[in-house]
Enzyme design. Structure first.
Site, PDB file in Angstrom:
ATOM      1  N   GLY C 153       0.830  -1.192   0.000  1.00 32.39           N
ATOM      2  CA  GLY C 153       0.000   0.000   0.000  1.00 32.39           C
ATOM      3  C   GLY C 153       0.867   1.245   0.000  1.00 32.39           C
ATOM      4  O   GLY C 153       2.036   1.220   0.411  1.00 32.39           O
ATOM      5  N   CYS C 154       0.290   2.344  -0.453  1.00 32.75           N
ATOM      6  CA  CYS C 154       1.070   3.576  -0.587  1.00 32.75           C
ATOM      7  C   CYS C 154       1.497   4.091   0.789  1.00 32.75           C
ATOM      8  O   CYS C 154       2.668   4.437   0.994  1.00 32.75           O
ATOM      9  CB  CYS C 154       0.281   4.619  -1.356  1.00 32.75           C
ATOM     10  SG  CYS C 154      -1.419   4.857  -0.796  1.00 32.75           S
ATOM     11  N   TYR C 155       0.562   4.148   1.749  1.00 35.39           N
ATOM     12  CA  TYR C 155       0.945   4.573   3.099  1.00 35.39           C
ATOM     13  C   TYR C 155       2.010   3.624   3.662  1.00 35.39           C
ATOM     14  O   TYR C 155       2.987   4.056   4.280  1.00 35.39           O
ATOM     15  CB  TYR C 155      -0.267   4.541   4.034  1.00 35.39           C
ATOM     16  CG  TYR C 155      -1.234   5.689   3.897  1.00 35.39           C
ATOM     17  CD1 TYR C 155      -0.836   7.000   4.147  1.00 35.39           C
ATOM     18  CD2 TYR C 155      -2.564   5.459   3.563  1.00 35.39           C
ATOM     19  CE1 TYR C 155      -1.746   8.046   4.058  1.00 35.39           C
ATOM     20  CE2 TYR C 155      -3.479   6.508   3.473  1.00 35.39           C
ATOM     21  CZ  TYR C 155      -3.062   7.803   3.721  1.00 35.39           C
ATOM     22  OH  TYR C 155      -3.960   8.848   3.634  1.00 35.39           O
ATOM     23  N   SER C 158       5.520   4.283   2.472  1.00 31.20           N
ATOM     24  CA  SER C 158       6.164   5.464   3.058  1.00 31.20           C
ATOM     25  C   SER C 158       6.578   5.198   4.500  1.00 31.20           C
ATOM     26  O   SER C 158       7.643   5.630   4.944  1.00 31.20           O
ATOM     27  CB  SER C 158       5.240   6.672   2.959  1.00 31.20           C
ATOM     28  OG  SER C 158       4.424   6.822   4.090  1.00 31.20           O
TER      29      SER C 158
END
Lengths: 341, 341, 341, 341
Positions: C153-155, C158
């Protein structure tokens, strides 16, 4: 390999130039400079533009003519204020390098126009006749080998590309109206409360009615006298990038979409960076932001006597940096799309 | 009628003050001043704030202490830089007027803290003990008749209002984490490229970790020593207005929504400008932008040992101007909501 | 040449994939599909992404498994909703093509977790053990030749990239707090009033506290049980692109900048798309928007017991499309930076 | 006290109406309704608009004609879709209440125009002659006691207020060009990907050339035939609120600033909500956003034959809600500025 230098590499257009030239297969970046002034500190190459993040290249130094010459560039891009460009260009040309100037310093042929429109006496009037007005798609062979290229203004590029193909069809004496909007980066990287986020966000305004510097270069390129009815109203758009121009024209005869399509087809069919849309399909800003393209659309009003032309570019690319690289490619005989596709 | 003057009326908080006081039934605006410096030109009253468009009132003049005194204000609002406030306040108090200061000049009790956090020796340390830290809802009776009110910082207001009611429930020694975001107007009306539209739009960043000036005033108000684990990280949000703080806390005992709701109910049930949401319902920035309210929400994580508190205010209103008016209402005995509802 | 197809090419991540693969020297795009549903109409290749403006390639068609198979892809990128991916992947794998899935359909190892977090029974639980969780920089050799890659996932990308290097230094039992913000494109191309311009512009909000789907994949990857104190609060940022995560950690021992720098140096020194900043220098969103890079910064609070980590990525690139291409490069043995530099 | 109801109170214009009427001293809000459809759920009064945060009033219910009648309103504001307004108005009028309609349902006098411009047969053509076109400043006495007011379109308000005073000075047969931009709230509260944040942010586009519904009402009000050269091009601006119109006109005789100033002085000198700027001073969007005012500026081009007029309003206030309240004040004989100043 073409050895390239940039003066003003820490501004918005300059940074875009860095990113474009860094991936150009026939260019070596030999030196980078900020324009001096308050901006005058070294900036690491990898910090000039997000796309350069991991890469290596020369850092941007405070400007020094000696340092510039010592790096023996074949071409120097000037992304500097108008007056700075006007003073630097002759010195750089003397050293044997070519100059591609993104400012307005060499766009007007008449030296007498500079005090009025730019607020300074031109220090190198003898160069004004030599400078090629680099509206690439309309340049023919003049760019090949040119010493000095005056890159058109960003508004001018968006308007001229849309207007020139249909100019022969227009009714004589009828006004051409150009309402243009530009993102804030067009104003440069500035400490000016007028361009601060809190003033611009959620706002929109017209400015410079009748006094914008891009007007005389457009009139000159279109062959219009100072009193021909050509109206240009720029507006400040709360986005970072992009110019959209909405042009209103009257035709001498009622027109059909096919005639207009053909008028645009002729000059642009073979150009890599101007795209004309089907009749009635109008381009939007985001179609071109981040790209080196101009896109043009047109709509005829009922009766066919009046038309609305819409033109979009990224002001920092087709309106400045990518157009400058396109011009450099033509000057040095590189493929026109090199570094841009 | 309370005779009010504003110094710094041309800045963002000052302009909001003008708009609020202009509709206050018990206030007469007797004079307005810009803070001096580059900003020092007269601005017509109707141009100070869009809401004043058609109205009449005193124009904002470049600051002059003599002119200010001549208008015989009962209260002077200082919407001025920290050091300016520190120097002006004693002079104004001497003249008999009260002072409500929106800057940080009188928020810290220890004069010794000023060189470290604010970069200057405090010129009026004897006033620090007298100044009332104006977090209105927690002030009790101290505001009534006070001579000098130090309005809390905008971040501090958003954090303290959410944190103070649950403080007795927190686990000792466990960190309180505050991630706050603020719209750009919090930085004031500035010619600074860092706050220019082209730099801020589409961006987001943390800044001032461990060195932000609002941190010591929060520790002081919360009774935390300099090494208690209280972490505050402000972030710059690409909007003009608003602060949202996300707070992370650990409870000494597992909690239930009802206990937390009761903890917030006690101090805020009767307050006009703090609204607490139902458990799990978190307020958003736009719920309060343009209003004098703070809104607070809370969510318990599974197990009930940890909580997330979210607090929103308009940084220019509850974080500055409306809170200053609320404090003035208390000082002079006007209804607390006058000019604000 | 690797023959690649994309399902979901008309969404935001899918369009980025198109633009990246179009310039990949070892990839041929053999077919493009929208995900079906309301979106189900053909879209011309040149209209999928501004960067494709002038180019040619297959148009995006409404999805058909037969058509997909007929184009004989070596790899199929799924930029489709979770449930669609879960159903398509086994069928595509059966046909002999590899799958790189940008959705969450294969990120969790426990099939039992899907009804709770994703709202559906997993239709292909036997694939969950095989799927490689493609956090590229931490994958070692597993990607080489893998049949099924679950892109993080993008979160999660990061947060994990910033957290994993310092994990061994953290105090046991102390909470890790992650406040993340994401641009709106993270929600996909949606007809939902909650993501309309008028609702989002000038707003900011926390959402999904304790219930966001990226939380279980992070706990799984970090080896944290469901009740370990790991707090993740996502926020909706009024920008189109980008994720910034602010992480708060406690160290077992007081740390120095050098130790932290070394902790980050080890895993990332040789990676092309993770850049770690010097101690105290925090990256901003615009440092990475439009790039395939993650940038990470860290700051120690006084005493060295607590740290603030800041991590930024472009949610559509390192958080989705460029990370998927990086993974494909590893799977097929292409240079890791191909198509991305 | 005037008893007022609103249908469509949960939309953007409806919510502004609620906020305005809530502080109107001569109005009691007796009932509020959403327009029905998907939107059909109850919304608490305090959640309708941030400014209502702490207040009490009737919640907004799904629409029911019976409920509406039962609350015995003297006036019903319709902030509903065109076709809904067309169907509701006669039923409400029958019940004895007056109607102020913010939609386009009663703006055109010719029933025959509705199928073409609005896509439906008008269900109550007999009301079209009775409806007062409520461009307040130009209404004279017709509003007093009127049963049915058709509030002008937002674009129309901005254009007509600027154009009507100078109409007698214009050259016959010469085109009037209107390039207008509008914030996104003008499109209403919609689940439409075209108005999603990710599509609108950083974008700008022209739309509806020659087919926008506000064009026929402007031609009708200006007394222009369908083929008179009047060009209107709306553009979508990436802001939430505000309309700015840039108008281009030709004068029959060369004009001076004084003549133009006098032309504007006559109709607007005594009006509370139209402000005309000094010659050459052009208003900006933020001068009026959040206010019930229109501001108008004008500039003459060299020679005095051509002029540029710039007009700004808040599309939700002077372009909808505040103008509706202004009209209600006139209809019921309340002071024109009540609820608005």
């Amino acid at each position: 390999m073409t050895r390239a230098a940039i003066v003003g590499a820490t501004g918005y257009s300059g940074a875009e130039l860095c990113a474009l030239l860094a991936r150009h297969h026939h260019v070596e970046i030999v030196s980078l400079f900020s324009s001096g002034g308050k901006d005058a500190r070294a900036v690491r190459f990898a910090r000039l533009h997000p796309l350069l993040g991991g890469s290596t290249g020369p850092d941007a130094e405070p400007f020094s003519l000696e340092r510039l010459k010592a790096t023996r560039p074949d071409v120097v891009f000037l992304a500097t204020p108008n007056e700075t460009s006007a003073e630097l260009a002759p010195k750089i040309l003397e050293s044997g390098a070519k100059v591609i100037d993104i400012s307005g310093a060499f766009r007007l042929r008449e030296a007498a126009a500079y005090p009025k429109w730019y607020g300074f006496e031109h220090p190198a009037p003898w160069l004004l006749a030599e400078a090629v007005y680099g509206l690439t798609e309309w340049c023919g062979g003049e760019l090949s080998g040119a010493r000095l290229v005056a890159n058109p203004g960003c508004y001018s590029t968006s308007i001229l590309l849309a207007l020139k193909p249909v100019l022969p069809l227009l009714a004589k004496g009828q006004a051409v109206i150009c309402d243009s909007v530009s993102g804030v980066s067009g104003a440069g990287k500035k400490s000016d409360v007028a361009y601060s986020f809190s003033e611009v966000e959620g706002n929109f305004k017209a400015y410079g009615v009748g006094v914008h510097r891009h007007e005389p270069e457009m009139r000159q390129d279109l062959g219009l006298s100072a009193d021909a009815p050509f109206v240009f109203v720029p507006h400040l758009l709360p986005t970072v990038r992009g110019i959209l121009s909405t042009l209103h024209v009257s035709f001498a005869q009622p027109q059909t979409p096919n005639v207009l399509a053909a008028a645009y087809e002729k000059p642009y069919a073979a150009t890599p960076f101007v795209r004309v849309r089907a009749a009635g399909e109008l381009p939007e800003l985001r179609d071109v932001v981040g790209t080196p393209r101009a896109e043009i659309g047109f709509a005829l009003l009922p009766g066919g006597r009046r038309g609305v032309l819409v033109s979009v570019i990224d002001n920092l690319l087709k309106g400045a940096a990518s157009s400058a690289v396109q011009n450099m490619n033509r000057v040095f005989g590189h493929p026109e799309t090199e570094g841009l596709a």
